[in-house]
Design an enzyme around this catalytic site. Structure first.
Site, PDB file in Angstrom:
ATOM      1  CG  HIS A 235      -1.820  -0.928   1.325  1.00  0.00           C
ATOM      2  ND1 HIS A 235      -2.029  -1.791   2.348  1.00  0.00           N
ATOM      3  CD2 HIS A 235      -2.732  -1.473   0.431  1.00  0.00           C
ATOM      4  CE1 HIS A 235      -3.233  -2.380   2.296  1.00  0.00           C
ATOM      5  NE2 HIS A 235      -3.385  -2.402   0.912  1.00  0.00           N
TER       6      HIS A 235
ATOM      7  CE  LYS B  61     -12.703  -6.928   2.312  1.00  0.00           C
ATOM      8  NZ  LYS B  61     -11.344  -6.356   1.790  1.00  0.00           N
TER       9      LYS B  61
ATOM     10  NE  ARG C 133      -2.859  -7.081  -4.451  1.00  0.00           N
ATOM     11  CZ  ARG C 133      -3.817  -7.353  -3.236  1.00  0.00           C
ATOM     12  NH1 ARG C 133      -3.252  -7.565  -2.250  1.00  0.00           N
ATOM     13  NH2 ARG C 133      -4.959  -7.204  -3.468  1.00  0.00           N
TER      14      ARG C 133
ATOM     15  CB  SER D 279      -4.463  -6.375   4.686  1.00  0.00           C
ATOM     16  OG  SER D 279      -4.008  -5.089   4.147  1.00  0.00           O
TER      17      SER D 279
HETATM   18  P1  ADP Z   1      -9.660  -3.436  -0.686  1.00  0.00           P
HETATM   19  O1  ADP Z   1     -10.664  -4.278   0.589  1.00  0.00           O
HETATM   20  O2  ADP Z   1     -10.508  -2.095  -1.067  1.00  0.00           O
HETATM   21  O3  ADP Z   1      -9.380  -4.380  -1.503  1.00  0.00           O
HETATM   22  P2  ADP Z   1      -7.105  -3.303   0.395  1.00  0.00           P
HETATM   23  O4  ADP Z   1      -6.659  -2.568   1.633  1.00  0.00           O
HETATM   24  O5  ADP Z   1      -6.783  -4.760   0.481  1.00  0.00           O
HETATM   25  O6  ADP Z   1      -8.713  -2.869   0.443  1.00  0.00           O
HETATM   26  O7  ADP Z   1      -6.274  -2.642  -0.628  1.00  0.00           O
HETATM   27  C1  ADP Z   1      -6.579  -1.253  -1.037  1.00  0.00           C
HETATM   28  C2  ADP Z   1      -5.829  -1.064  -2.479  1.00  0.00           C
HETATM   29  O8  ADP Z   1      -4.623  -1.253  -2.422  1.00  0.00           O
HETATM   30  C3  ADP Z   1      -6.607  -2.160  -3.509  1.00  0.00           C
HETATM   31  O9  ADP Z   1      -6.625  -1.311  -5.012  1.00  0.00           O
HETATM   32  C4  ADP Z   1      -5.468  -3.323  -3.706  1.00  0.00           C
HETATM   33  O10 ADP Z   1      -5.288  -3.813  -4.961  1.00  0.00           O
HETATM   34  C5  ADP Z   1      -4.233  -2.394  -3.369  1.00  0.00           C
HETATM   35  N1  ADP Z   1      -3.078  -3.346  -3.020  1.00  0.00           N
HETATM   36  C6  ADP Z   1      -3.211  -4.019  -1.974  1.00  0.00           C
HETATM   37  N2  ADP Z   1      -1.874  -4.690  -1.695  1.00  0.00           N
HETATM   38  C7  ADP Z   1      -1.311  -4.213  -2.932  1.00  0.00           C
HETATM   39  C8  ADP Z   1       0.183  -4.385  -3.219  1.00  0.00           C
HETATM   40  N3  ADP Z   1       0.963  -5.280  -2.356  1.00  0.00           N
HETATM   41  N4  ADP Z   1       0.765  -3.934  -4.313  1.00  0.00           N
HETATM   42  C9  ADP Z   1      -0.077  -2.973  -4.986  1.00  0.00           C
HETATM   43  N5  ADP Z   1      -1.199  -2.818  -4.666  1.00  0.00           N
HETATM   44  C10 ADP Z   1      -1.771  -3.259  -3.485  1.00  0.00           C
END
Ligand code: ADP
Length: 163
Positions: A17, A41, A90, A128
């Site tokens: 992130h 969630k 990703r 996460s």
């Molecule tokens: P959500 O529940 O909206 O997917 P996340 O917190 O899991 O929320 O992710 C928020 C954003 O960050 C999403 O667009 C996700 O694809 C991106 N993201 C999460 N992990 C990574 C990573 N390792 N590299 C790039 N983008 C990421």
């Protein structure tokens, strides 16, 4: 003024992130990180805790604001006069869902467009949920989350395990 929103659950914020945050903050005047209070969630960190972790890890980036939001992302974007939604990609497995989300959002509000940043290859595997899982077994997450919040993540997981 070019304003973007980077929405997500950030439960907790990871180095993946943070990489997207650093890169997108350079492209806009103001980057609003929108922490979603997602009722479908069951997060381990509360929304205020996730906001605080994000504040800690972004404190050196000047053009960032961290805000919690509920409801439709496009409504939040409109309220904040943001014309861009940032999402990270990703792997191909992210693509179908993200495409559907972006197209739906554009249908709901054509003024707001989604911009995708591809993951830093070092963090392509990182999520996460993986961090939560490793930490819950007492594993080392120092390569996955920013140093400044490591202890907070361990403490939280420990407090949940001891309930
Ligand atoms: P959500 O529940 O909206 O997917 P996340 O917190 O899991 O929320 O992710 C928020 C954003 O960050 C999403 O667009 C996700 O694809 C991106 N993201 C999460 N992990 C990574 C990573 N390792 N590299 C790039 N983008 C990421």
């Amino acid at each position: 003024m070019r304003i973007a929103i980077y929405p997500g659950s950030f439960d907790p914020v990871t180095l993946g992130h943070l990489d997207i945050i650093q890169r997108s903050a350079k492209m806009v005047d103001l980057l609003i990180i929108g922490v979603l209070n997602n009722k479908s969630k069951s997060p381990i960190f509360t929304v205020p805790e996730r906001v605080n972790l994000l504040k800690e890890v972004t404190k050196d980036i000047p053009n960032i604001s961290i805000e919690a939001y509920e409801g439709l992302l496009v409504d939040f974007a409109q309220e904040r006069k943001a014309s861009i939604i940032i999402r990270g990609l990703r792997a191909i497995t992210d693509f179908e869902y993200e495409l559907q989300l972006a197209q739906t959002n554009r249908k709901l509000n054509p003024v707001v467009d989604t911009v995708f940043l591809t993951t830093n290859v070092n963090y392509a595997y990182l999520s996460s949920s993986i961090v939560r899982e490793i930490a819950s077994y007492g594993g080392d997450i120092s390569q996955f989350v920013p140093n400044t919040i490591l202890q907070s993540v361990y403490d939280k997981i420990k407090s949940i395990r001891s309930v």
